[in-house]
Design a protein around this motif. Sequence first.
Motif, PDB file in Angstrom:
ATOM      1  N   PHE A  64       0.824  -1.210   0.000  1.00 52.13           N
ATOM      2  CA  PHE A  64       0.000   0.000   0.000  1.00 52.13           C
ATOM      3  C   PHE A  64       0.856   1.256   0.000  1.00 52.13           C
ATOM      4  O   PHE A  64       0.593   2.219  -0.727  1.00 52.13           O
ATOM      5  CB  PHE A  64      -0.924  -0.015   1.225  1.00 52.13           C
ATOM      6  N   GLU A  65       1.875   1.291   0.830  1.00 48.45           N
ATOM      7  CA  GLU A  65       2.715   2.482   0.958  1.00 48.45           C
ATOM      8  C   GLU A  65       3.671   2.663  -0.213  1.00 48.45           C
ATOM      9  O   GLU A  65       4.222   3.746  -0.403  1.00 48.45           O
ATOM     10  CB  GLU A  65       3.514   2.428   2.265  1.00 48.45           C
ATOM     11  N   GLY A  66       3.854   1.623  -1.014  1.00 48.97           N
ATOM     12  CA  GLY A  66       4.837   1.690  -2.087  1.00 48.97           C
ATOM     13  C   GLY A  66       4.310   2.206  -3.409  1.00 48.97           C
ATOM     14  O   GLY A  66       5.045   2.224  -4.401  1.00 48.97           O
ATOM     15  N   THR A  67       3.061   2.620  -3.433  1.00 47.81           N
ATOM     16  CA  THR A  67       2.513   3.151  -4.681  1.00 47.81           C
ATOM     17  C   THR A  67       1.602   4.328  -4.384  1.00 47.81           C
ATOM     18  O   THR A  67       1.390   4.679  -3.225  1.00 47.81           O
ATOM     19  CB  THR A  67       1.743   2.058  -5.461  1.00 47.81           C
ATOM     20  N   ARG A  84       0.459   6.630 -10.057  1.00 42.12           N
ATOM     21  CA  ARG A  84       1.108   5.462 -10.659  1.00 42.12           C
ATOM     22  C   ARG A  84       0.080   4.424 -11.077  1.00 42.12           C
ATOM     23  O   ARG A  84       0.226   3.785 -12.126  1.00 42.12           O
ATOM     24  CB  ARG A  84       2.112   4.856  -9.670  1.00 42.12           C
ATOM     25  N   ILE A  85      -0.945   4.245 -10.252  1.00 44.56           N
ATOM     26  CA  ILE A  85      -1.995   3.285 -10.597  1.00 44.56           C
ATOM     27  C   ILE A  85      -2.691   3.713 -11.882  1.00 44.56           C
ATOM     28  O   ILE A  85      -2.909   2.907 -12.788  1.00 44.56           O
ATOM     29  CB  ILE A  85      -3.000   3.152  -9.438  1.00 44.56           C
ATOM     30  N   ALA A  86      -3.040   4.989 -11.980  1.00 47.92           N
ATOM     31  CA  ALA A  86      -3.722   5.492 -13.171  1.00 47.92           C
ATOM     32  C   ALA A  86      -2.849   5.324 -14.413  1.00 47.92           C
ATOM     33  O   ALA A  86      -3.324   4.856 -15.467  1.00 47.92           O
ATOM     34  CB  ALA A  86      -4.096   6.958 -12.978  1.00 47.92           C
ATOM     35  N   ALA A 110      -0.381   3.221 -14.886  1.00 53.93           N
ATOM     36  CA  ALA A 110      -0.199   1.807 -15.199  1.00 53.93           C
ATOM     37  C   ALA A 110      -1.423   1.244 -15.920  1.00 53.93           C
ATOM     38  O   ALA A 110      -1.306   0.327 -16.743  1.00 53.93           O
ATOM     39  CB  ALA A 110       0.053   1.013 -13.917  1.00 53.93           C
ATOM     40  N   ALA A 111      -2.593   1.814 -15.624  1.00 50.04           N
ATOM     41  CA  ALA A 111      -3.825   1.382 -16.289  1.00 50.04           C
ATOM     42  C   ALA A 111      -3.973   2.019 -17.667  1.00 50.04           C
ATOM     43  O   ALA A 111      -4.855   1.632 -18.441  1.00 50.04           O
ATOM     44  CB  ALA A 111      -5.029   1.731 -15.423  1.00 50.04           C
ATOM     45  N   GLY A 112      -3.130   3.021 -17.966  1.00 53.10           N
ATOM     46  CA  GLY A 112      -3.184   3.672 -19.264  1.00 53.10           C
ATOM     47  C   GLY A 112      -3.981   4.958 -19.284  1.00 53.10           C
ATOM     48  O   GLY A 112      -4.371   5.428 -20.351  1.00 53.10           O
ATOM     49  N   TYR A 113      -4.210   5.560 -18.104  1.00 51.35           N
ATOM     50  CA  TYR A 113      -5.023   6.765 -18.012  1.00 51.35           C
ATOM     51  C   TYR A 113      -4.245   7.921 -17.396  1.00 51.35           C
ATOM     52  O   TYR A 113      -3.226   7.727 -16.723  1.00 51.35           O
ATOM     53  CB  TYR A 113      -6.272   6.503 -17.162  1.00 51.35           C
ATOM     54  N   ALA A 114      -4.765   9.104 -17.608  1.00 52.46           N
ATOM     55  CA  ALA A 114      -4.217  10.286 -16.933  1.00 52.46           C
ATOM     56  C   ALA A 114      -4.594  10.218 -15.457  1.00 52.46           C
ATOM     57  O   ALA A 114      -5.640   9.647 -15.101  1.00 52.46           O
ATOM     58  CB  ALA A 114      -4.786  11.555 -17.565  1.00 52.46           C
ATOM     59  N   PRO A 115      -3.780  10.794 -14.573  1.00 48.72           N
ATOM     60  CA  PRO A 115      -4.043  10.708 -13.134  1.00 48.72           C
ATOM     61  C   PRO A 115      -5.436  11.173 -12.718  1.00 48.72           C
ATOM     62  O   PRO A 115      -6.039  10.586 -11.815  1.00 48.72           O
ATOM     63  CB  PRO A 115      -2.951  11.600 -12.536  1.00 48.72           C
ATOM     64  N   GLN A 116      -5.963  12.208 -13.372  1.00 48.97           N
ATOM     65  CA  GLN A 116      -7.274  12.720 -12.953  1.00 48.97           C
ATOM     66  C   GLN A 116      -8.404  11.727 -13.195  1.00 48.97           C
ATOM     67  O   GLN A 116      -9.462  11.804 -12.558  1.00 48.97           O
ATOM     68  CB  GLN A 116      -7.589  14.056 -13.627  1.00 48.97           C
ATOM     69  N   THR A 117      -8.191  10.778 -14.114  1.00 46.04           N
ATOM     70  CA  THR A 117      -9.219   9.773 -14.388  1.00 46.04           C
ATOM     71  C   THR A 117      -9.498   8.920 -13.157  1.00 46.04           C
ATOM     72  O   THR A 117     -10.630   8.493 -12.928  1.00 46.04           O
ATOM     73  CB  THR A 117      -8.779   8.863 -15.560  1.00 46.04           C
ATOM     74  N   PHE A 118      -8.470   8.701 -12.364  1.00 48.98           N
ATOM     75  CA  PHE A 118      -8.623   7.872 -11.163  1.00 48.98           C
ATOM     76  C   PHE A 118      -9.765   8.374 -10.289  1.00 48.98           C
ATOM     77  O   PHE A 118     -10.593   7.591  -9.809  1.00 48.98           O
ATOM     78  CB  PHE A 118      -7.302   7.866 -10.374  1.00 48.98           C
ATOM     79  N   TYR A 119      -9.822   9.696 -10.076  1.00 45.43           N
ATOM     80  CA  TYR A 119     -10.773  10.264  -9.113  1.00 45.43           C
ATOM     81  C   TYR A 119     -12.203  10.338  -9.644  1.00 45.43           C
ATOM     82  O   TYR A 119     -13.114  10.717  -8.897  1.00 45.43           O
ATOM     83  CB  TYR A 119     -10.278  11.638  -8.673  1.00 45.43           C
TER      84      TYR A 119
END
Length: 202
Positions: free
Chosen positions: A33-36, A40-42, A44-53
Amino acid sequence: MTPKRRKPNTRKPDETRRRLLDAAETAFNSKGFEGTDTNRIARAAGYAPQTFYRHFKDKTDIFLSVYERWWRDEGAAVGHAIAAGGRAEDIASVVMSFHARWKIFRRSLRHLAVSDSRVRAARAEARRQQLKVLAALRGHTAPKIAQLTVSLLALERLCDAAAEGELADLGISKAAARNMIANAVLATHGAAPRARNSRNRT
């Protein structure tokens, strides 16, 4: 010319959520959990960071979604083993495999359950759901809920101990560990899940 990599379609919410969960699974189970982080998740999934939220509130939110997917998948795999007439040893192999392949994720789960009330509540709810399934599986032979809870926690702890190498540290072989966990399965799932399942199919 090298063809351009096709970007994932962000207009399909279900696909986007699934890809984010897949990326989070990999991240949490390799770096903890603390290592990411959510960026980075977004990516790695192929999306821009804002897509995550648009799909998750924060990193804990997606961690909880990964956890729910994990315990439901484990339950489904155990159910398939029982339906196929599996013995306690076969069910033990299933749960040991899940805990071994997800040991880094589960390490984070144990730590977060101590410090984060959301994770603690989610783990408690998952256990309640598992207890309901076990009680239904056992039917009239089900022990009291307190006894079934002890058995479930013992099985969970033994599987984590095997995954983390704690049993090996004590000189317990893999075969002996499997037998220990098979005995724990008997305490949670009953003496003859195969026989009960056969009766249910007639």
